[in-house]
Write a protein that holds these residues in place. Structure first.
Motif, PDB file in Angstrom:
ATOM      1  N   GLU A   1       0.722  -1.185  -0.027  1.00  0.00           N
ATOM      2  CA  GLU A   1       0.053   0.089  -0.018  1.00  0.00           C
ATOM      3  C   GLU A   1       0.892   1.268   0.039  1.00  0.00           C
ATOM      4  N   PRO A   2       0.686   2.290  -0.674  1.00  0.00           N
ATOM      5  CA  PRO A   2       1.142   3.386  -0.798  1.00  0.00           C
ATOM      6  C   PRO A   2       0.996   4.436   0.208  1.00  0.00           C
ATOM      7  N   GLU A   3       1.751   5.037   0.442  1.00  0.00           N
ATOM      8  CA  GLU A   3       1.283   6.358   1.462  1.00  0.00           C
ATOM      9  C   GLU A   3       0.575   7.419   0.134  1.00  0.00           C
TER      10      GLU A   3
ATOM     11  N   PRO B   1      10.136   3.318   0.373  1.00  0.00           N
ATOM     12  CA  PRO B   1      11.303   2.444   0.333  1.00  0.00           C
ATOM     13  C   PRO B   1      12.080   2.379  -0.955  1.00  0.00           C
ATOM     14  N   GLN B   2      11.120   2.140  -1.982  1.00  0.00           N
ATOM     15  CA  GLN B   2      11.723   2.102  -3.509  1.00  0.00           C
ATOM     16  C   GLN B   2      11.904   3.423  -4.287  1.00  0.00           C
ATOM     17  N   ARG B   3      11.446   4.440  -3.364  1.00  0.00           N
ATOM     18  CA  ARG B   3      11.439   5.919  -3.994  1.00  0.00           C
ATOM     19  C   ARG B   3      10.901   6.017  -5.381  1.00  0.00           C
ATOM     20  N   VAL B   4       9.549   5.420  -5.324  1.00  0.00           N
ATOM     21  CA  VAL B   4       8.720   5.451  -6.343  1.00  0.00           C
ATOM     22  C   VAL B   4       7.403   6.161  -6.103  1.00  0.00           C
ATOM     23  N   VAL B   5       6.911   7.081  -7.245  1.00  0.00           N
ATOM     24  CA  VAL B   5       5.780   7.870  -6.951  1.00  0.00           C
ATOM     25  C   VAL B   5       5.048   7.872  -8.141  1.00  0.00           C
ATOM     26  N   GLY B   6       3.577   7.572  -7.856  1.00  0.00           N
ATOM     27  CA  GLY B   6       2.540   7.579  -8.707  1.00  0.00           C
ATOM     28  C   GLY B   6       1.890   8.976  -8.812  1.00  0.00           C
TER      29      GLY B   6
ATOM     30  N   LEU C   1      12.320  15.882  -9.036  1.00  0.00           N
ATOM     31  CA  LEU C   1      12.242  14.770  -8.209  1.00  0.00           C
ATOM     32  C   LEU C   1      13.374  13.583  -8.789  1.00  0.00           C
ATOM     33  N   GLU C   2      13.470  13.555 -10.083  1.00  0.00           N
ATOM     34  CA  GLU C   2      14.227  12.466 -10.519  1.00  0.00           C
ATOM     35  C   GLU C   2      15.584  12.668 -10.494  1.00  0.00           C
ATOM     36  N   ASP C   3      15.890  13.739 -10.472  1.00  0.00           N
ATOM     37  CA  ASP C   3      17.417  14.411 -10.071  1.00  0.00           C
ATOM     38  C   ASP C   3      17.659  13.861  -8.687  1.00  0.00           C
ATOM     39  N   GLN C   4      16.500  13.570  -7.869  1.00  0.00           N
ATOM     40  CA  GLN C   4      17.011  13.282  -6.398  1.00  0.00           C
ATOM     41  C   GLN C   4      16.624  12.005  -6.289  1.00  0.00           C
ATOM     42  N   ARG C   5      16.926  11.027  -7.414  1.00  0.00           N
ATOM     43  CA  ARG C   5      16.458   9.550  -7.340  1.00  0.00           C
ATOM     44  C   ARG C   5      15.242   9.112  -7.040  1.00  0.00           C
ATOM     45  N   TRP C   6      14.140   9.839  -7.389  1.00  0.00           N
ATOM     46  CA  TRP C   6      12.685   9.628  -7.370  1.00  0.00           C
ATOM     47  C   TRP C   6      12.474   8.773  -8.717  1.00  0.00           C
ATOM     48  N   HIS C   7      11.763   7.766  -8.724  1.00  0.00           N
ATOM     49  CA  HIS C   7      11.158   7.384 -10.137  1.00  0.00           C
ATOM     50  C   HIS C   7       9.699   7.777 -10.227  1.00  0.00           C
TER      51      HIS C   7
END
Length: 328
Positions: free
Chosen positions: A234-236, A258-263, A286-292
């Motif tokens: 479940e996502p935050e 934990p996976q640094r993934v954003v929808g 966000l992607e520059d800061q390692r978020w997918h």
């Protein structure tokens, strides 16, 4: 004695109403207080939305219709169920949207009997509900928590558990905003616990277990449920995003930290050129800061090929084996 200024000869233009009545709706009792005789209320320039209520034009919107009905109803009444939900702005499925012929749900205390009026559907039990007034309208309505519980009483199949979760998330957000703190889920739990063998109780309890604080749109709820039902973690919801040093960057709609993934759910307003430009810049940041970051659209959440593709894309981003998921 009625004021002489209201004595119209047959065939004459109806005399103006007192300014204190305005265009309406107004009650027969209020008209009598201002000296308006019953004969004036029967003239053809007035409409009568319900017994004891009058106006210069027919009500159109749900708020106008409810206002007109309230003018002719005893004070110990309140709008409930679907009508209350719509007046509070609680999202219901499209098939539940009101129109000009939709019956108004009106609740009375049990001892007063069922409301029987043309255009209204009567309910009993107001003495067990909290009643509030819709800001800016003066409409007496069953309050938010009890209104959500009453949605479980709708006929079988009217609302799914998912629909009830969507409604619960919206009610929780409104109750949290009203209190200035996260109290909404506890208030729903308390309201439901106060019911004795509530109709639809099983579905209401299932939905309440899945309600969350901080949800801002029905599609955020439906997207979250899509992932959870498919077996995803479940996502935050609307969670803070930080850079690699822990400094705040932005807020994400659905976040797997934990996976640094954003929808990011893209509503209709995101289609505007300026908003798309802002979204693109935010995504690069966000992607520059390692978020997918992956976008989500309404069409991605509805059942079909796009939904399956979307789930596969997110499974890959999260490092999940699709074979362990229920992707439909």
């Amino acid at each position: 004695m009625p004021c002489a200024c209201f004595r119209d000869a047959v065939g004459m233009q109806p005399r103006p109403l007192p300014s204190g009545l305005g265009p309406g709706p107004f009650s027969s009792a209020r008209a009598r207080e201002l000296g308006v005789p019953s004969s004036r209320l029967r003239r053809g320039d007035l409409v009568h939305p319900t017994r004891g209520a009058h106006a210069t034009s027919a009500p159109d919107t749900l708020t106008e219709r409810a206002t007109a009905y309230q003018a002719g109803m005893p004070s110990a009444r309140a709008f409930s169920h679907r009508t209350a939900a719509h007046l509070w702005g609680v999202p219901l499925p499209g098939k539940e949207e009101p129109n000009g012929t939709t019956l108004l749900d009106v609740m009375a205390p049990t001892g007063d009997g069922m409301v029987i009026r043309r255009g209204a559907k009567g309910h009993r039990g107001l003495e067990t509900r909290a009643v509030a007034t819709i800001p800016g309208t003066g409409l007496r309505v069953v309050d938010l928590a009890d209104t959500w519980c009453d949605l479980g009483e709708l006929k079988r199949g009217a609302l799914s558990v998912g629909d009830l979760v969507v409604a619960a998330d919206a009610v929780v957000a409104a109750l949290d905003a009203r209190a200035g703190r996260q109290v909404g889920i506890a208030m729903l739990r308390s309201a439901l616990a106060a019911r004795v063998r509530p109709r639809g109780g099983i579905n209401l309890r299932r939905a309440l277990a899945r309600a969350r604080h901080g949800v801002r749109s029905p599609m955020e709820t439906r997207a979250r449920l899509m992932f959870v039902d498919a077996g995803f973690p479940e996502p935050e919801v609307n969670a803070p995003l930080t850079d690699v040093a822990g400094e705040w960057l932005a807020e994400g709609d659905l976040v797997w930290r934990p996976q640094r993934v954003v929808g990011e759910y893209q509503g209709g307003h995101h289609a505007e050129r300026k908003r798309r430009s802002e979204d693109a810049f935010r995504r690069r940041l966000l992607e520059d800061q390692r978020w997918h970051v992956e976008e989500l659209w309404a069409e991605d959440v509805r059942r079909g090929p796009r939904r399956r593709t979307t789930l596969l894309v997110f499974a890959h981003a999260l490092g999940l084996d699709p074979c362990t998921l229920q992707i439909t």
